[in-house]
Write a protein that holds these residues in place. Structure first.
Motif, PDB file in Angstrom:
ATOM      1  N   VAL A  32       0.406  -0.950   0.079  1.00 36.03           N
ATOM      2  CA  VAL A  32       0.434   0.010  -0.228  1.00 36.03           C
ATOM      3  C   VAL A  32       0.651   1.462  -0.085  1.00 36.03           C
ATOM      4  N   GLY A  33       2.298   0.840   0.581  1.00 42.46           N
ATOM      5  CA  GLY A  33       2.803   2.425   0.653  1.00 42.46           C
ATOM      6  C   GLY A  33       4.205   1.955   1.650  1.00 42.46           C
ATOM      7  N   THR A  34       4.623   3.403   2.198  1.00 37.72           N
ATOM      8  CA  THR A  34       5.590   2.536   2.689  1.00 37.72           C
ATOM      9  C   THR A  34       6.182   4.345   3.453  1.00 37.72           C
ATOM     10  N   ILE A  35       6.615   3.672   5.007  1.00 40.52           N
ATOM     11  CA  ILE A  35       6.574   5.014   6.141  1.00 40.52           C
ATOM     12  C   ILE A  35       7.960   4.668   6.383  1.00 40.52           C
ATOM     13  N   THR A  36       8.846   5.380   6.901  1.00 45.32           N
ATOM     14  CA  THR A  36       9.767   5.483   6.774  1.00 45.32           C
ATOM     15  C   THR A  36      10.395   6.604   7.872  1.00 45.32           C
ATOM     16  N   SER A  37      11.364   6.974   9.511  1.00 42.43           N
ATOM     17  CA  SER A  37      11.357   7.410  10.121  1.00 42.43           C
ATOM     18  C   SER A  37      11.817   8.903   9.194  1.00 42.43           C
ATOM     19  N   GLY A  38      12.757   8.819   8.324  1.00 42.28           N
ATOM     20  CA  GLY A  38      13.763   9.678   7.881  1.00 42.28           C
ATOM     21  C   GLY A  38      12.503  10.750   6.644  1.00 42.28           C
ATOM     22  N   GLU A  39      11.394  10.206   6.266  1.00 41.28           N
ATOM     23  CA  GLU A  39      10.488  10.564   5.450  1.00 41.28           C
ATOM     24  C   GLU A  39       9.105  11.611   6.839  1.00 41.28           C
ATOM     25  N   LEU A  40       8.859  10.340   8.082  1.00 38.82           N
ATOM     26  CA  LEU A  40       8.526  11.765   8.928  1.00 38.82           C
ATOM     27  C   LEU A  40       8.922  13.246   9.713  1.00 38.82           C
ATOM     28  N   THR A  41      10.554  12.276   9.564  1.00 38.20           N
ATOM     29  CA  THR A  41      11.844  13.829   9.974  1.00 38.20           C
ATOM     30  C   THR A  41      10.947  15.144   8.889  1.00 38.20           C
ATOM     31  N   TYR A  42      11.409  14.677   7.480  1.00 37.01           N
ATOM     32  CA  TYR A  42      11.749  15.352   6.329  1.00 37.01           C
ATOM     33  C   TYR A  42      10.151  15.972   6.620  1.00 37.01           C
ATOM     34  N   TYR A  98       7.517  16.657   9.029  1.00 40.28           N
ATOM     35  CA  TYR A  98       7.853  17.282  10.205  1.00 40.28           C
ATOM     36  C   TYR A  98       9.054  19.432  10.061  1.00 40.28           C
ATOM     37  N   LEU A  99      10.065  18.818   9.323  1.00 42.81           N
ATOM     38  CA  LEU A  99      10.444  19.736   9.541  1.00 42.81           C
ATOM     39  C   LEU A  99      10.158  20.336   8.297  1.00 42.81           C
ATOM     40  N   LYS A 100       9.691  20.003   7.017  1.00 46.44           N
ATOM     41  CA  LYS A 100       9.484  21.081   5.803  1.00 46.44           C
ATOM     42  C   LYS A 100       7.800  21.747   6.422  1.00 46.44           C
ATOM     43  N   ARG A 101       7.044  20.901   7.005  1.00 46.20           N
ATOM     44  CA  ARG A 101       6.077  21.761   7.222  1.00 46.20           C
ATOM     45  C   ARG A 101       5.908  22.660   8.347  1.00 46.20           C
ATOM     46  N   TRP A 140       6.981  22.076  18.526  1.00 45.47           N
ATOM     47  CA  TRP A 140       7.735  21.751  18.749  1.00 45.47           C
ATOM     48  C   TRP A 140       9.237  21.683  17.884  1.00 45.47           C
ATOM     49  N   PHE A 141       8.581  21.679  16.418  1.00 41.72           N
ATOM     50  CA  PHE A 141       9.042  21.846  15.024  1.00 41.72           C
ATOM     51  C   PHE A 141       9.465  22.944  15.016  1.00 41.72           C
ATOM     52  N   ALA A 142       8.488  23.948  15.145  1.00 42.31           N
ATOM     53  CA  ALA A 142       8.596  25.182  14.908  1.00 42.31           C
ATOM     54  C   ALA A 142       9.103  26.005  15.461  1.00 42.31           C
ATOM     55  N   ALA A 143       9.458  25.418  16.642  1.00 45.06           N
ATOM     56  CA  ALA A 143      10.598  26.611  17.445  1.00 45.06           C
ATOM     57  C   ALA A 143      12.001  26.304  17.385  1.00 45.06           C
ATOM     58  N   LEU A 144      12.611  24.833  16.583  1.00 41.94           N
ATOM     59  CA  LEU A 144      13.303  24.434  16.627  1.00 41.94           C
ATOM     60  C   LEU A 144      14.938  25.820  15.610  1.00 41.94           C
ATOM     61  N   GLU A 151      18.005  16.768  25.163  1.00 41.48           N
ATOM     62  CA  GLU A 151      16.502  16.559  24.733  1.00 41.48           C
ATOM     63  C   GLU A 151      16.513  15.721  23.182  1.00 41.48           C
ATOM     64  N   VAL A 152      15.518  15.158  23.720  1.00 44.74           N
ATOM     65  CA  VAL A 152      16.153  13.879  21.779  1.00 44.74           C
ATOM     66  C   VAL A 152      14.455  13.907  21.542  1.00 44.74           C
ATOM     67  N   LYS A 153      13.862  13.998  20.467  1.00 42.40           N
ATOM     68  CA  LYS A 153      12.397  13.736  19.477  1.00 42.40           C
ATOM     69  C   LYS A 153      12.905  12.748  18.600  1.00 42.40           C
ATOM     70  N   TRP A 154      12.408  11.451  19.517  1.00 42.05           N
ATOM     71  CA  TRP A 154      12.608  10.584  18.274  1.00 42.05           C
ATOM     72  C   TRP A 154      11.338  10.108  17.440  1.00 42.05           C
ATOM     73  N   MET A 155      11.630  10.053  15.888  1.00 40.87           N
ATOM     74  CA  MET A 155      10.967  10.073  14.574  1.00 40.87           C
ATOM     75  C   MET A 155      11.079   9.035  14.245  1.00 40.87           C
ATOM     76  N   GLY A 156       9.959   7.800  14.901  1.00 38.96           N
ATOM     77  CA  GLY A 156      10.191   6.695  14.290  1.00 38.96           C
ATOM     78  C   GLY A 156       9.886   5.295  15.238  1.00 38.96           C
ATOM     79  N   LYS A 157      10.279   4.170  15.538  1.00 40.28           N
ATOM     80  CA  LYS A 157       9.681   3.244  16.300  1.00 40.28           C
ATOM     81  C   LYS A 157      10.387   3.256  17.322  1.00 40.28           C
ATOM     82  N   PRO A 158      10.185   3.589  19.030  1.00 41.40           N
ATOM     83  CA  PRO A 158       8.994   2.217  19.741  1.00 41.40           C
ATOM     84  C   PRO A 158       7.655   3.485  19.072  1.00 41.40           C
TER      85      PRO A 158
END
Length: 315
Positions: A95-105, A107-110, A115-119, A222-229
C-alpha cells in the motif's frame, strides 16, 4: 508451542506468545487486514532478500492483506521503495512505505507542530558517508559545523558530519559523541531520523543514530524520536492502510522498536528471531528455531511481549 511473557512494567497482564514456523496460518485466517512490515532483519539484510521473503509477500498479497513497510530508515520513503525494487521486491504489493526519515522530512518542512516550529534552521547534521549522505534539499536548513552557531542537531547517520558546502566529512563515532557533549552543554535539542540502535547488514550489526540519541539523552539532552517504538509511525501506517489497531499486525526483528512499539499502540505483533537479536538468542544460522524460554527472557529484558514468534519471514 506457547510461552508466556510479562507485559511492560506498567501492566500486570501476562500474555501468551505462540511459536509459528511461518505466517501461513495467520494469513489464511484473514484475521489481520493490515500488515506493518519492518524491512531490515525481516525482508532483507541490507544486501539481499532473505530466503523465501519475496514469495511470502506474494502469497500474503493474494490473501488480501494490505501491506505497509514501516522502517526506522533515515531515508525518505521513495528511496526505500527504490532500494526494495533493486533487491527484487515488487513495489506494487505494498500500500505504501513509511520511514522515520520521511516523517522527519515532513515535520521539518511543514513546521505545523509547535515543537518543530520552535527549532530554528541552523543545525549540526550527523549523517552517512559510506552508506550515502542524506539530502536536506527543500527544508531551508543551514548546516553548520560550529556548535556555537547551531540551534539543533539532526541525526540521520553515524559516519560523518555534514558541511555547509553540502559535502560530508567522515568522522568516527567517538568524535561525533564529543560534538554531542558540546551540544549538551549548550542545551540544544536533537531530532533523530533513525531511532534504531543497530541494524543488520549481511549478518553484521551496524551502529545506527539511535545510539547517538541515547547517548545524548544520557548527557541531559532533549531528543525527538521520529520512529519506532513511538506511536507516530504506527498511527501513520494505520491511516495509510485504513485500518484499526484491532485488525493490524506488526512484524519486526527488534524487541525494543518493533514489538514494544506495537505493544504501546495495542497492535498484535510477530517477532522475527533471525534479525538483530540472533546472537542474544544463541542462533547461528538463518531460520534456526529459538528456544522459547530464551525468547521470553529476552522479551522481558526489553519490556516487550510479541504475540507470535517466528524464526524468519516465510510462508
Amino acid at each position: 508451542m506457547l510461552g508466556r511473557c510479562s507485559m511492560p512494567p506498567s501492566s500486570s497482564d501476562v500474555q501468551s506468545l505462540q511459536s509459528l514456523s511461518g505466517i501461513r496460518h495467520l494469513a489464511e485466517s484473514r484475521r489481520f487486514k493490515a500488515w506493518f512490515l519492518d524491512q531490515f532483519g525481516v525482508l532483507h539484510d541490507g544486501k539481499q532478500p532473505y530466503p523465501g521473503a519475496i514469495s511470502t509477500l506474494e502469497k500474503l498479497a493474494c490473501s488480501g492483506a494490505k501491506m505497509v513497510i514501516i522502517s526506522n530508515s533515515s531515508r525518505r520513503a521513495s528511496t526505500t521503495m527504490e532500494k526494495m525494487k533493486h533487491l527484487g521486491f515488487d513495489p506494487s504489493l505494498f500500500v505504501g512505505t513509511i520511514t522515520s526519515g520521511e516523517l522527519t522530512y515532513q515535520y521539518l518542512k511543514r513546521r505545523d507542530d509547535a515543537w518543530f516550529a520552535a527549532l530554528g534552521t541552523s543545525c549540526i547534521h550527523m549523517t552517512w558517508s559510506d552508506r550515502g549522505a542524506i539530502s536536506l534539499e527543500g527544508l531551508g536548513l543551514k548546516v553548520v559545523e560550529n556548535v556555537a552557531e547551531a540551534e539543533f542537531i539532526l541525526a540521520h547517520g553515524t559516519e560523518a558530519l555534514g558541511q555547509a558546502s553540502g559535502s560530508v566529512r567522515p568522522m568516527k563515532l567517538e568524535d561525533l559523541e564529543k560534538i554531542l557533549e558540546q551540544c549538551a552543554a549548550k542545551r540544544i535539542p536533537m531530532v533523530v531520523a533513525n531511532p534504531d540502535f543497530v541494524t543488520v547488514e549481511a549478518r553484521s550489526l551496524l551502529v545506527m543514530p539511535g545510539t547517538l540519541a541515547s547517548k545524548y539523552e544520557k548527557l541531559g539532552g532533549e531528543v525527538k524520536w521520529m520512529g519506532k517504538p513511538g506511536k507516530i509511525i504506527y498511527e501513520a501506517a494505520m491511516k495509510m492502510a485504513d485500518a484499526d489497531a484491532s485488525d493490524s499486525i506488526a512484524v519486526g526483528d527488534s524487541l525494543h522498536h518493533d514489538i514494544k512499539g506495537a505493544n504501546a499502540v495495542g497492535i498484535q505483533s510477530a517477532f522475527i528471531t533471525c534479525g538483530i537479536h540472533a546472537s542474544e538468542l544463541g542462533l547461528d544460522s538463518f531460520a534456526e528455531v529459538a528456544d522459547t524460554s530464551r525468547v521470553v527472557a529476552l522479551a522481558s529484558k526489553y519490556s516487550s511481549c510479541p504475540s507470535y514468534v517466528l524464526p524468519s519471514f516465510t510462508w
